[in-house]
Scaffold this motif. Structure first.
Motif, mmCIF file in Angstrom:
data_model
loop_
_atom_site.group_PDB
_atom_site.id
_atom_site.type_symbol
_atom_site.label_atom_id
_atom_site.label_comp_id
_atom_site.label_asym_id
_atom_site.label_seq_id
_atom_site.Cartn_x
_atom_site.Cartn_y
_atom_site.Cartn_z
ATOM 1 N N GLU A 165 0.823 -1.204 0.000
ATOM 2 C CA GLU A 165 0.000 0.000 0.000
ATOM 3 C C GLU A 165 0.862 1.261 0.000
ATOM 4 N N LYS A 168 2.022 1.672 -3.546
ATOM 5 C CA LYS A 168 0.924 2.133 -4.388
ATOM 6 C C LYS A 168 0.693 3.630 -4.242
ATOM 7 N N ALA A 169 0.825 4.134 -3.016
ATOM 8 C CA ALA A 169 0.614 5.560 -2.765
ATOM 9 C C ALA A 169 1.725 6.419 -3.352
ATOM 10 N N ALA A 208 0.667 -4.389 -6.191
ATOM 11 C CA ALA A 208 -0.252 -3.501 -5.467
ATOM 12 C C ALA A 208 -1.472 -3.167 -6.310
#
Length: 377
Positions: A165, A168-169, A208
């Motif tokens: 995560e 992904k951000a 992701a």
């Protein structure tokens, strides 16, 4: 003033984790005492001077002084590297991203400016490949490259330990629709990529996004580094396959309409590669991607990751390339040349983000050699 550790065994586990100490070469008191002395000597510089300094010879022959404790010997390289990596992991696990990047810049500086690791090779390759760059621009590009290599390694540790995560951000994806277009054919997707930007984040970003990905990788020569990097790469949805036994597993993944990633910007030996043009000079290149695309009829999707000025990343996905029609030597050679030209163009977008220190042209094409001999075996 401080004092030398009286009982090294009582202190050693505070410095090096037990997993490292279980190394066979560390199972003797002298080595452990020497390791404690090494660490203590760096921490207690003033006190160490009371016990003398051990003099060593630097790379250029000049004397280099290290403030070691008495009787301190340098730990043999594999265990020392493993200890350093373990310490880095502990640091990265608790520090903010800015601190990890700062340490990475220092590591890159040491490799590029102090140890000068393949620095002359990097300058020569860049000057020949992109002649329009001035000497000052070449120097700036190479210095930035070394710095980013250190930053990317520490970033890979930092993001890997915080999960998909976080990756992904941090990654902006451009062109994801091209992956969906390729998957609609039902043959799987072959991802063509290179050592550009923080390429280690690409598989994590792919996972992701919900895709299953198998990546063919070369085993890292240093066992300690290979072990640590292998653990950091482990995430749900990702499989890393050794080059020697990956072909069948990759074909199975493609039949399941999954993605397979291949990096083909590394030098190959004469008996395992074909010669194609790369920045105007023959470079021995793996034909494996072309062979796999021809056999599976999976489309080839070029994917590269670039560092953005704000510290984030941009994952650039290009339109899919049709697979070769057959596995004839001329067809495979032409496809390998096309893939290499795609990589060349991608490098030119951000030259400072490619690994110029890698001796890409190390294998020399023999006089009268066409470059296709490997394909005729």
């Amino acid at each position: 003033m401080g004092r030398i550790v009286a009982n090294p065994r009582e202190k050693i586990h505070r410095i090096i984790p037990a997993a490292v100490l279980r190394e066979p070469s560390l199972q003797n008191d002298l080595t452990i005492v020497n390791l404690v002395g090494l660490v203590h000597g760096f921490v207690k510089r003033g006190h160490a001077s009371d016990h003398g300094r051990r003099q060593m010879r630097g790379l250029r022959g000049a004397p280099v002084h290290f403030p070691f404790a008495p009787g301190c010997l340098i730990l043999h390289p594999p265990c020392m590297i493993k200890a350093i990596l373990t310490g880095l992991l502990k640091f990265v696990s608790i520090c903010p991203l800015s601190a990890a990047r700062g340490l990475g810049r220092f590591v890159g500086f040491v490799f590029g400016r102090v140890l000068r690791h393949h620095r002359e090779d990097a300058f020569e390759a860049l000057e020949r490949s992109i002649p329009e760059l001035s000497p000052a621009e070449c120097k700036k590009t190479i210095n930035t490259m070394y710095r980013l290599q250190g930053v990317h390694f520490l970033e890979m540790m930092w993001y890997s330990m915080r999960g998909l995560e976080a990756v992904k951000a941090a990654v902006e994806v451009d062109g994801l629709e091209h992956v969906e277009t390729a998957r609609e054919r039902g043959k799987g997707v072959l991802a063509l990529t290179a050592h550009i930007g923080n390429f280690e984040l690409m598989p994590m970003a792919t996972a992701a996004l919900g895709y299953k990905l198998s990546v063919i990788v070369k085993r890292i020569k240093n066992e300690a580094v290979n072990e640590v990097v292998g653990k950091l790469r482990t995430h749900e949805g990702l499989s890393f396959l050794a080059t020697d036994h990956a072909y069948r597993d990759c074909l199975k993944a493609l039949r399941r309409n999954e993605a397979v990633g291949m990096i083909i910007d590394q030098n190959m030996t004469r008996d395992s590669g074909v010669f194609v043009d790369f920045f105007g000079k023959p470079a021995c290149t793996s034909p494996g991607l072309a062979y796999m695309a021809a056999q599976s009829q999976a489309p080839v999707v070029p994917v590269f990751i670039y560092r953005k000025p704000d510290g984030g990343f941009r994952l650039k996905v290009h339109p899919p390339l049709d697979p070769p029609e057959d596995r004839q030597p001329e067809t495979i050679h032409a496809a390998t040349q096309l893939y290499t030209k795609v990589i060349e163009d991608a490098i030119c977008v951000a030259p400072e983000q490619w690994i110029w220190m890698h001796r890409r042209w190390k294998t020399v094409q023999l006089e009268g050699q066409s470059g296709k001999e490997r394909l005729k075996d």
